[in-house]
Design a protein around this motif. Structure first.
Motif, PDB file in Angstrom:
ATOM      1  N   GLY A   1      46.727  49.371  43.944  1.00 55.20           N
ATOM      2  CA  GLY A   1      44.516  49.212  43.434  1.00 55.20           C
ATOM      3  C   GLY A   1      44.202  48.870  42.886  1.00 55.20           C
ATOM      4  N   GLY A   2      44.834  48.940  41.085  1.00 53.52           N
ATOM      5  CA  GLY A   2      45.004  48.652  39.959  1.00 53.52           C
ATOM      6  C   GLY A   2      45.046  46.736  40.394  1.00 53.52           C
ATOM      7  N   GLY A   3      45.762  46.606  41.329  1.00 54.91           N
ATOM      8  CA  GLY A   3      45.963  44.902  41.070  1.00 54.91           C
ATOM      9  C   GLY A   3      44.646  44.526  41.534  1.00 54.91           C
ATOM     10  N   THR A   4      43.577  45.331  42.683  1.00 52.21           N
ATOM     11  CA  THR A   4      42.359  45.420  43.158  1.00 52.21           C
ATOM     12  C   THR A   4      41.696  44.722  42.243  1.00 52.21           C
ATOM     13  N   GLN A   5      41.229  45.845  41.316  1.00 53.52           N
ATOM     14  CA  GLN A   5      40.838  46.042  40.637  1.00 53.52           C
ATOM     15  C   GLN A   5      40.859  44.724  39.058  1.00 53.52           C
ATOM     16  N   THR A   6      41.919  44.761  39.575  1.00 51.89           N
ATOM     17  CA  THR A   6      42.152  43.110  38.060  1.00 51.89           C
ATOM     18  C   THR A   6      41.733  41.947  38.727  1.00 51.89           C
ATOM     19  N   PHE A   7      41.891  41.861  39.888  1.00 51.90           N
ATOM     20  CA  PHE A   7      40.922  40.561  40.557  1.00 51.90           C
ATOM     21  C   PHE A   7      39.988  40.762  40.410  1.00 51.90           C
ATOM     22  N   LEU A   8      38.798  41.813  41.151  1.00 54.98           N
ATOM     23  CA  LEU A   8      37.509  41.713  41.175  1.00 54.98           C
ATOM     24  C   LEU A   8      36.753  41.508  40.096  1.00 54.98           C
ATOM     25  N   LEU A   9      37.544  42.497  38.911  1.00 52.07           N
ATOM     26  CA  LEU A   9      37.142  41.436  37.816  1.00 52.07           C
ATOM     27  C   LEU A   9      36.822  40.343  37.280  1.00 52.07           C
ATOM     28  N   ALA A  10      37.994  40.430  37.497  1.00 53.62           N
ATOM     29  CA  ALA A  10      38.107  38.920  37.037  1.00 53.62           C
ATOM     30  C   ALA A  10      37.750  37.798  37.751  1.00 53.62           C
ATOM     31  N   ALA A  11      37.321  37.819  39.210  1.00 53.87           N
ATOM     32  CA  ALA A  11      36.038  37.119  39.845  1.00 53.87           C
ATOM     33  C   ALA A  11      34.927  37.379  38.760  1.00 53.87           C
ATOM     34  N   LEU A  12      34.133  38.191  38.895  1.00 52.70           N
ATOM     35  CA  LEU A  12      33.282  38.968  38.694  1.00 52.70           C
ATOM     36  C   LEU A  12      32.751  38.249  37.337  1.00 52.70           C
ATOM     37  N   ASP A  13      33.611  38.556  36.052  1.00 54.97           N
ATOM     38  CA  ASP A  13      33.895  38.400  34.471  1.00 54.97           C
ATOM     39  C   ASP A  13      34.350  37.363  33.798  1.00 54.97           C
ATOM     40  N   ASN A  14      33.842  36.479  33.442  1.00 60.43           N
ATOM     41  CA  ASN A  14      34.838  35.626  32.942  1.00 60.43           C
ATOM     42  C   ASN A  14      34.826  35.688  31.368  1.00 60.43           C
ATOM     43  N   ARG A  15      34.491  37.122  31.040  1.00 64.76           N
ATOM     44  CA  ARG A  15      35.023  37.650  29.824  1.00 64.76           C
ATOM     45  C   ARG A  15      36.413  37.938  29.607  1.00 64.76           C
ATOM     46  N   VAL A  16      37.481  38.302  31.040  1.00 68.03           N
ATOM     47  CA  VAL A  16      38.532  38.497  31.193  1.00 68.03           C
ATOM     48  C   VAL A  16      39.269  36.856  31.414  1.00 68.03           C
ATOM     49  N   LYS A  17      39.974  36.342  30.409  1.00 67.93           N
ATOM     50  CA  LYS A  17      40.429  35.511  30.090  1.00 67.93           C
ATOM     51  C   LYS A  17      42.228  35.054  30.279  1.00 67.93           C
ATOM     52  N   VAL A  18      43.019  36.713  30.664  1.00 73.35           N
ATOM     53  CA  VAL A  18      44.149  36.562  31.387  1.00 73.35           C
ATOM     54  C   VAL A  18      43.962  37.548  32.616  1.00 73.35           C
ATOM     55  N   SER A  19      44.761  37.018  33.271  1.00 75.42           N
ATOM     56  CA  SER A  19      44.726  37.793  34.395  1.00 75.42           C
ATOM     57  C   SER A  19      46.510  38.216  35.063  1.00 75.42           C
ATOM     58  N   VAL A  20      47.008  39.631  35.523  1.00 73.36           N
ATOM     59  CA  VAL A  20      47.946  39.824  35.256  1.00 73.36           C
ATOM     60  C   VAL A  20      47.881  40.575  37.078  1.00 73.36           C
ATOM     61  N   PRO A  21      47.832  40.462  38.478  1.00 70.64           N
ATOM     62  CA  PRO A  21      47.308  41.144  39.453  1.00 70.64           C
ATOM     63  C   PRO A  21      48.912  41.181  40.063  1.00 70.64           C
ATOM     64  N   VAL A  22      48.734  42.938  39.991  1.00 72.42           N
ATOM     65  CA  VAL A  22      50.503  42.889  40.447  1.00 72.42           C
ATOM     66  C   VAL A  22      50.602  43.816  41.993  1.00 72.42           C
ATOM     67  N   VAL A  23      51.231  43.124  42.583  1.00 70.04           N
ATOM     68  CA  VAL A  23      51.852  43.598  44.243  1.00 70.04           C
ATOM     69  C   VAL A  23      50.602  44.513  44.666  1.00 70.04           C
ATOM     70  N   MET A  24      49.520  43.239  44.826  1.00 70.71           N
ATOM     71  CA  MET A  24      48.291  43.416  45.821  1.00 70.71           C
ATOM     72  C   MET A  24      47.728  41.881  46.163  1.00 70.71           C
ATOM     73  N   VAL A  25      48.105  41.020  45.713  1.00 69.10           N
ATOM     74  CA  VAL A  25      47.374  39.764  46.422  1.00 69.10           C
ATOM     75  C   VAL A  25      48.123  39.185  47.815  1.00 69.10           C
ATOM     76  N   SER A  26      47.555  39.754  48.730  1.00 74.42           N
ATOM     77  CA  SER A  26      48.312  39.303  49.924  1.00 74.42           C
ATOM     78  C   SER A  26      47.370  38.214  50.956  1.00 74.42           C
ATOM     79  N   ALA A  27      47.209  37.361  51.492  1.00 72.25           N
ATOM     80  CA  ALA A  27      47.538  37.100  52.526  1.00 72.25           C
ATOM     81  C   ALA A  27      46.501  38.218  53.772  1.00 72.25           C
ATOM     82  N   TYR A  28      47.267  38.731  54.174  1.00 69.14           N
ATOM     83  CA  TYR A  28      47.184  39.404  55.261  1.00 69.14           C
ATOM     84  C   TYR A  28      46.385  40.892  55.208  1.00 69.14           C
ATOM     85  N   PHE A  29      46.849  41.884  53.980  1.00 67.26           N
ATOM     86  CA  PHE A  29      46.249  43.228  53.454  1.00 67.26           C
ATOM     87  C   PHE A  29      45.039  42.394  52.883  1.00 67.26           C
TER      88      PHE A  29
END
Length: 383
Positions: free
Chosen positions: A208-236
């Protein structure tokens, strides 16, 4: 009879509207694995122009789905910071600040003891976990402390309804909206810390922290480096209301998934960390190749990496953290040698795991502020 029929029709209309709203949600394993791959195959953009038009559409639906077209007014109150602890190469402070009037983000600020001209800043959202909640778990404390020992200022905060953030339940209907507001305000807070370099800002979390990571990076370009862990899935799509409880993935004929959302990070540096024991098991063959195509549109394939641990399970364990440390050091100019032993291995031993009471923000000496809004109903009304 006519009055009863009118009332019944109204009730059925409300039920129908409620069902329609539910039907717009994509929760858990909404796609099969095959459907997830087919969706990505169908949505490979042929040009940067095509992708950026698609990216704008995805961002807009995230905001519309959360009813977050604009941020609420930022409170003028000062952060609460107390109980500084001197550790081996880093310090820890207990922190709270308002993200909205009467809503307090609660967490811990880790800082390196070594003085620098400027500091990289890392946001560390945590995933779901009990006994203790995520902010207090060993894997979370270890990564925050080790990143601080490498020279970064790190902030970890509670998920909605967890840890010290007990103003509403975690399953509150608009948890996703509030959690996203809290993420953006956490970034605001971290950037306000003296010495932080706004060009060296990262976010990393697991599950769920991975979800927060990629949502924040998607919405806010101030995040320069992103490390979403065990969450980026095509079906889940995320199994909790705080990830998929609002219609950010689907609206009528419109559909996206978490891979496209994570791809909004491009062309900023990102490493996808996955394992063989959860919904990221197909990353080397499905999600990563799609992401490579997006980064290729910007001629920035070198900014994208992947670490797949086929024999591991769903966590933010030592080998996952090791991959993250190396990536952060590379892109944020952190000192990896500061946490490397004479054998060339990452040494997390100086990162001590403290008890929850030592990291708690609110206690007898530091009570929750009197203006704190309490209860799901009151929080929902504010949102």
């Amino acid at each position: 009879m006519k009055i009863r029929y009118t009332i019944l029709a109204g009730m059925l209309g409300l039920a129908s509207a409620s069902y329609a709203q539910q039907a717009e949600l994509c929760q858990g394993a909404y796609f099969t694995e095959e459907q997830g791959k087919a969706f990505l195959d169908k949505h490979v953009p042929t040009s940067k122009v095509e992708w950026e038009a698609r990216a704008a559409e995805i961002r807009q639906q995230i905001r519309n789905g959360m009813d977050l077209q604009s941020m609420p007014e930022k409170p003028a109150s000062k952060p609460i910071i107390h109980s500084k602890k001197e550790m081996d190469g880093y310090t820890i402070e207990n922190v709270a600040f308002e993200s909205m009037p009467g809503i307090y983000v609660t967490g811990n600020l880790y800082r390196p003891t070594k003085q620098q001209k400027s500091y990289a800043a890392i946001l560390a959202p945590h995933g779901h976990g009990e006994n203790p909640h995520g902010r207090f778990r060993e894997q979370t404390q270890k990564r925050c402390a080790t990143l601080a020992r490498m020279g970064a200022i790190v902030f970890v905060w509670d998920m909605v309804g967890q840890g010290d953030a007990g103003q509403c339940g975690h399953k509150m209907a608009k948890a996703l909206k509030l959690q996203t507001i809290n993420s953006i305000r956490s970034l605001d807070f971290l950037l306000s810390v003296p010495g932080v370099d706004p060009n060296r800002v990262a976010c990393t979390g697991e599950s769920g922290g991975g979800t927060q990571t990629f949502l924040l990076a998607a919405l806010d370009n101030r995040v320069k480096v992103s490390v979403p862990v065990v969450m980026v899935s095509a079906y889940f799509f995320g199994g909790c209301v705080c990830e998929s409880g609002l219609p950010i993935h689907k609206k009528g004929e419109y559909q996206t998934n978490n891979v496209e959302i994570a791809a909004l990070t491009a062309p900023r540096p990102m490493i996808m960390i996955s394992d063989g024991g959860d919904w990221t098991k197909n990353t080397p063959n499905v999600e990563y190749p799609f992401m490579q195509k997006i980064y290729s549109l910007y001629n920035k394939k070198d900014n994208l990496e992947a670490m797949h641990l086929a024999d591991e399970k769903h966590d933010y364990g030592p080998s996952k953290r090791k991959a993250m440390y190396a990536f952060m050091a590379k892109h944020l100019k952190l000192d990896l040698k500061a946490v490397t032993n004479k054998d060339g291995q990452i040494d997390e031993e100086p990162a001590k795991v403290l008890e929850q009471k030592d990291l708690a923000v609110f206690d007898a000496s530091h009570p929750r502020p009197a203006n704190a809004i309490m209860g799901d109903e009151a929080v929902l009304k504010l949102l």
